[in-house]
Every structure is written in C-alpha cells, then in structure tokens.
Design a protein around this motif. Structure first.
Motif, PDB file in Angstrom:
ATOM      1  N   SER A   1       0.898  -1.303   0.157  1.00 32.64           N
ATOM      2  CA  SER A   1      -0.214   0.121   0.290  1.00 32.64           C
ATOM      3  C   SER A   1       0.795   1.618  -0.021  1.00 32.64           C
ATOM      4  O   SER A   1      -0.012   2.215   0.174  1.00 32.64           O
ATOM      5  CB  SER A   1      -1.068   0.182   1.531  1.00 32.64           C
ATOM      6  N   SER A   2       2.234   1.299  -0.397  1.00 36.43           N
ATOM      7  CA  SER A   2       3.188   2.002  -0.536  1.00 36.43           C
ATOM      8  C   SER A   2       2.948   3.577  -1.416  1.00 36.43           C
ATOM      9  O   SER A   2       2.050   2.450  -2.023  1.00 36.43           O
ATOM     10  CB  SER A   2       4.544   2.129  -0.384  1.00 36.43           C
ATOM     11  N   PRO A   3       2.789   4.185  -1.376  1.00 36.16           N
ATOM     12  CA  PRO A   3       2.222   5.598  -2.598  1.00 36.16           C
ATOM     13  C   PRO A   3       3.419   4.856  -3.570  1.00 36.16           C
ATOM     14  O   PRO A   3       4.148   4.161  -3.431  1.00 36.16           O
ATOM     15  CB  PRO A   3       2.270   7.218  -1.852  1.00 36.16           C
ATOM     16  N   PRO A   4       2.980   5.484  -5.297  1.00 35.41           N
ATOM     17  CA  PRO A   4       4.155   5.397  -6.094  1.00 35.41           C
ATOM     18  C   PRO A   4       4.529   6.420  -5.998  1.00 35.41           C
ATOM     19  O   PRO A   4       4.477   7.691  -6.262  1.00 35.41           O
ATOM     20  CB  PRO A   4       3.034   5.088  -7.797  1.00 35.41           C
ATOM     21  N   SER A   5       5.882   6.304  -6.432  1.00 36.59           N
ATOM     22  CA  SER A   5       6.938   7.238  -7.340  1.00 36.59           C
ATOM     23  C   SER A   5       6.600   7.758  -7.814  1.00 36.59           C
ATOM     24  O   SER A   5       6.247   7.225  -8.935  1.00 36.59           O
ATOM     25  CB  SER A   5       8.515   6.334  -7.153  1.00 36.59           C
ATOM     26  N   ALA A   6       7.796   8.709  -8.178  1.00 38.56           N
ATOM     27  CA  ALA A   6       7.239   9.705  -9.169  1.00 38.56           C
ATOM     28  C   ALA A   6       8.157   8.814 -10.105  1.00 38.56           C
ATOM     29  O   ALA A   6       7.173   9.241 -11.876  1.00 38.56           O
ATOM     30  CB  ALA A   6       7.661  10.830  -9.324  1.00 38.56           C
ATOM     31  N   LEU A   7       8.845   7.968 -10.661  1.00 40.14           N
ATOM     32  CA  LEU A   7       9.607   7.082 -11.990  1.00 40.14           C
ATOM     33  C   LEU A   7       7.771   6.001 -12.304  1.00 40.14           C
ATOM     34  O   LEU A   7       8.098   5.808 -13.139  1.00 40.14           O
ATOM     35  CB  LEU A   7      10.711   6.787 -11.098  1.00 40.14           C
ATOM     36  N   CYS A   8       7.981   5.504 -10.989  1.00 40.72           N
ATOM     37  CA  CYS A   8       6.246   5.012 -11.115  1.00 40.72           C
ATOM     38  C   CYS A   8       5.388   5.835 -12.555  1.00 40.72           C
ATOM     39  O   CYS A   8       5.208   4.839 -13.234  1.00 40.72           O
ATOM     40  CB  CYS A   8       5.453   4.158  -9.775  1.00 40.72           C
ATOM     41  N   CYS A   9       4.619   6.435 -11.620  1.00 40.97           N
ATOM     42  CA  CYS A   9       3.778   7.683 -12.851  1.00 40.97           C
ATOM     43  C   CYS A   9       3.964   7.097 -13.515  1.00 40.97           C
ATOM     44  O   CYS A   9       3.578   7.387 -14.969  1.00 40.97           O
ATOM     45  CB  CYS A   9       3.436   8.372 -12.042  1.00 40.97           C
ATOM     46  N   ALA A  10       5.532   8.018 -14.119  1.00 43.60           N
ATOM     47  CA  ALA A  10       6.043   8.532 -14.966  1.00 43.60           C
ATOM     48  C   ALA A  10       6.064   7.267 -15.989  1.00 43.60           C
ATOM     49  O   ALA A  10       5.885   7.012 -17.185  1.00 43.60           O
ATOM     50  CB  ALA A  10       7.631   8.958 -15.623  1.00 43.60           C
ATOM     51  N   LYS A  11       6.294   5.899 -15.815  1.00 43.65           N
ATOM     52  CA  LYS A  11       6.663   4.822 -16.307  1.00 43.65           C
ATOM     53  C   LYS A  11       5.550   4.235 -17.167  1.00 43.65           C
ATOM     54  O   LYS A  11       4.647   3.708 -17.667  1.00 43.65           O
ATOM     55  CB  LYS A  11       7.482   3.329 -15.706  1.00 43.65           C
ATOM     56  N   LEU A  12       4.682   3.903 -15.848  1.00 41.38           N
ATOM     57  CA  LEU A  12       2.819   3.746 -16.136  1.00 41.38           C
ATOM     58  C   LEU A  12       2.409   4.719 -16.860  1.00 41.38           C
ATOM     59  O   LEU A  12       1.818   3.891 -18.145  1.00 41.38           O
ATOM     60  CB  LEU A  12       2.387   4.071 -15.334  1.00 41.38           C
ATOM     61  N   LYS A  13       2.943   6.176 -17.306  1.00 41.66           N
ATOM     62  CA  LYS A  13       2.003   6.537 -18.545  1.00 41.66           C
ATOM     63  C   LYS A  13       2.700   6.626 -20.085  1.00 41.66           C
ATOM     64  O   LYS A  13       1.893   6.485 -20.665  1.00 41.66           O
ATOM     65  CB  LYS A  13       2.230   8.762 -18.449  1.00 41.66           C
ATOM     66  N   GLU A  14       4.036   6.071 -19.527  1.00 37.67           N
ATOM     67  CA  GLU A  14       4.316   6.010 -20.587  1.00 37.67           C
ATOM     68  C   GLU A  14       3.478   4.703 -21.251  1.00 37.67           C
ATOM     69  O   GLU A  14       3.978   4.767 -22.724  1.00 37.67           O
ATOM     70  CB  GLU A  14       6.349   5.110 -20.669  1.00 37.67           C
TER      71      GLU A  14
ATOM     72  N   ASN B   1      -4.522   5.677 -10.139  1.00 44.73           N
ATOM     73  CA  ASN B   1      -5.555   6.674  -9.240  1.00 44.73           C
ATOM     74  C   ASN B   1      -4.444   8.026  -9.094  1.00 44.73           C
ATOM     75  O   ASN B   1      -4.960   9.360  -9.383  1.00 44.73           O
ATOM     76  CB  ASN B   1      -6.708   6.106  -8.190  1.00 44.73           C
ATOM     77  N   ARG B   2      -3.639   7.546  -7.769  1.00 44.48           N
ATOM     78  CA  ARG B   2      -2.779   7.972  -7.368  1.00 44.48           C
ATOM     79  C   ARG B   2      -1.335   9.378  -8.659  1.00 44.48           C
ATOM     80  O   ARG B   2      -1.495  10.253  -8.193  1.00 44.48           O
ATOM     81  CB  ARG B   2      -1.589   7.772  -6.421  1.00 44.48           C
ATOM     82  N   CYS B   3      -1.578   8.417 -10.016  1.00 46.51           N
ATOM     83  CA  CYS B   3      -0.960   8.665 -10.864  1.00 46.51           C
ATOM     84  C   CYS B   3      -1.882   9.438 -11.751  1.00 46.51           C
ATOM     85  O   CYS B   3      -1.322  10.194 -12.758  1.00 46.51           O
ATOM     86  CB  CYS B   3      -0.275   7.528 -11.528  1.00 46.51           C
ATOM     87  N   LYS B   4      -2.983  10.155 -11.248  1.00 50.47           N
ATOM     88  CA  LYS B   4      -3.688  10.562 -12.257  1.00 50.47           C
ATOM     89  C   LYS B   4      -3.717   9.793 -13.881  1.00 50.47           C
ATOM     90  O   LYS B   4      -3.628  10.903 -14.477  1.00 50.47           O
ATOM     91  CB  LYS B   4      -3.472  11.828 -12.575  1.00 50.47           C
ATOM     92  N   LEU B   5      -3.607   8.889 -13.714  1.00 50.50           N
ATOM     93  CA  LEU B   5      -3.672   7.884 -14.990  1.00 50.50           C
ATOM     94  C   LEU B   5      -4.936   7.289 -15.496  1.00 50.50           C
ATOM     95  O   LEU B   5      -5.070   5.794 -14.902  1.00 50.50           O
ATOM     96  CB  LEU B   5      -2.743   7.167 -15.141  1.00 50.50           C
ATOM     97  N   PRO B   6      -6.164   7.489 -15.863  1.00 41.87           N
ATOM     98  CA  PRO B   6      -7.120   6.487 -15.508  1.00 41.87           C
ATOM     99  C   PRO B   6      -7.047   4.963 -15.937  1.00 41.87           C
ATOM    100  O   PRO B   6      -6.298   5.047 -17.601  1.00 41.87           O
ATOM    101  CB  PRO B   6      -8.728   7.132 -16.677  1.00 41.87           C
ATOM    102  N   ILE B   7      -7.415   4.012 -15.479  1.00 43.97           N
ATOM    103  CA  ILE B   7      -6.989   2.824 -16.365  1.00 43.97           C
ATOM    104  C   ILE B   7      -7.884   2.319 -17.860  1.00 43.97           C
ATOM    105  O   ILE B   7      -9.389   3.429 -17.466  1.00 43.97           O
ATOM    106  CB  ILE B   7      -7.910   1.245 -15.212  1.00 43.97           C
ATOM    107  N   PRO B   8      -7.329   2.412 -18.719  1.00 41.54           N
ATOM    108  CA  PRO B   8      -8.243   2.115 -20.088  1.00 41.54           C
ATOM    109  C   PRO B   8      -9.355   1.348 -19.307  1.00 41.54           C
ATOM    110  O   PRO B   8      -9.109   0.061 -19.054  1.00 41.54           O
ATOM    111  CB  PRO B   8      -7.150   1.659 -20.636  1.00 41.54           C
ATOM    112  N   ARG B   9     -10.494   1.247 -20.616  1.00 37.73           N
ATOM    113  CA  ARG B   9     -11.906   0.215 -20.563  1.00 37.73           C
ATOM    114  C   ARG B   9     -11.385  -0.203 -21.829  1.00 37.73           C
ATOM    115  O   ARG B   9     -10.935   0.262 -23.273  1.00 37.73           O
ATOM    116  CB  ARG B   9     -12.800   0.622 -20.740  1.00 37.73           C
ATOM    117  N   CYS B  10     -10.497  -2.210 -22.044  1.00 34.26           N
ATOM    118  CA  CYS B  10     -10.557  -2.765 -22.667  1.00 34.26           C
ATOM    119  C   CYS B  10     -12.008  -3.959 -23.240  1.00 34.26           C
ATOM    120  O   CYS B  10     -12.556  -4.414 -22.579  1.00 34.26           O
ATOM    121  CB  CYS B  10      -9.454  -3.479 -22.279  1.00 34.26           C
TER     122      CYS B  10
END
Length: 96
Positions: A46-59, A87-96
């Motif tokens: 339950s740890s918060p995502p790092s900035a690098l995690c969010c960047a990679k997730l968006k990528e 959600n914390r990275c402000k990236l909506p999960i896509p509907r597939c």
C-alpha cells in the motif's frame, strides 16, 4: 497578381516543409511489463507510487490493455492496489 499568388504558394510550401522537419517524431512505445518494475512495490503493497512509477505507467499506457489480456499479468494490472496506483498517478485505467 500572378507573382503575389506564386509567392504565397511558395511561403505555404516552405512552412509545410518546416513543420514536417521540425515536428517531433512520435516515438513508438515498446510494450514491456518490466518497464513497470518501478511500480512493483506500490502495486504489491500500500505504499504510494514514486514519480518514476507514474512516469513509466503513463509511458506504458498504450500497452495496458495487452497486459490486462495476459493471464500472467492481469492479476497485477487489475488489482485494487494497481487501481490505487493508477488513481494516484492521475492515469485512468483504460476500458479494454
């Protein structure tokens, strides 16, 4: 009148060429779940995502549906913690 028209056509042609040359090339994303390794701790705990995690997730966003279709990866990408990270990275999960 013809000279003015020819000048405008030349200006537009030069502008179009410059836009093509100077526009940044769209980079293709290489879909690799290993690119999301910076998110592993946030997804499995339950740890918060790092900035690098969010960047990679968006990528890797264009790849997420493929990861969700993969039975080996689905449980990680679709888990409640993965949704929290998204959600914390402000990236909506896509509907597939």
């Amino acid at each position: 009148m013809v000279m003015i028209k020819a000048t405008w056509v030349s200006i537009f042609a030069i502008a179009a060429v410059l836009l093509v040359i100077l526009a940044p090339a769209a980079e293709a994303v290489t879909c690799s779940p290993m690119q999301l390794s910076p998110c592993a701790q946030a997804i499995t705990s339950s740890s918060p995502p790092s900035a690098l995690c969010c960047a990679k997730l968006k990528e890797q966003k264009p790849c997420l549906c493929g990861y969700m279709r993969n039975p080996s990866l689905r449980r990680f990408v679709s888990s409640p913690n993965a949704r929290k990270v998204s959600n914390r990275c402000k990236l909506p999960i896509p509907r597939c």
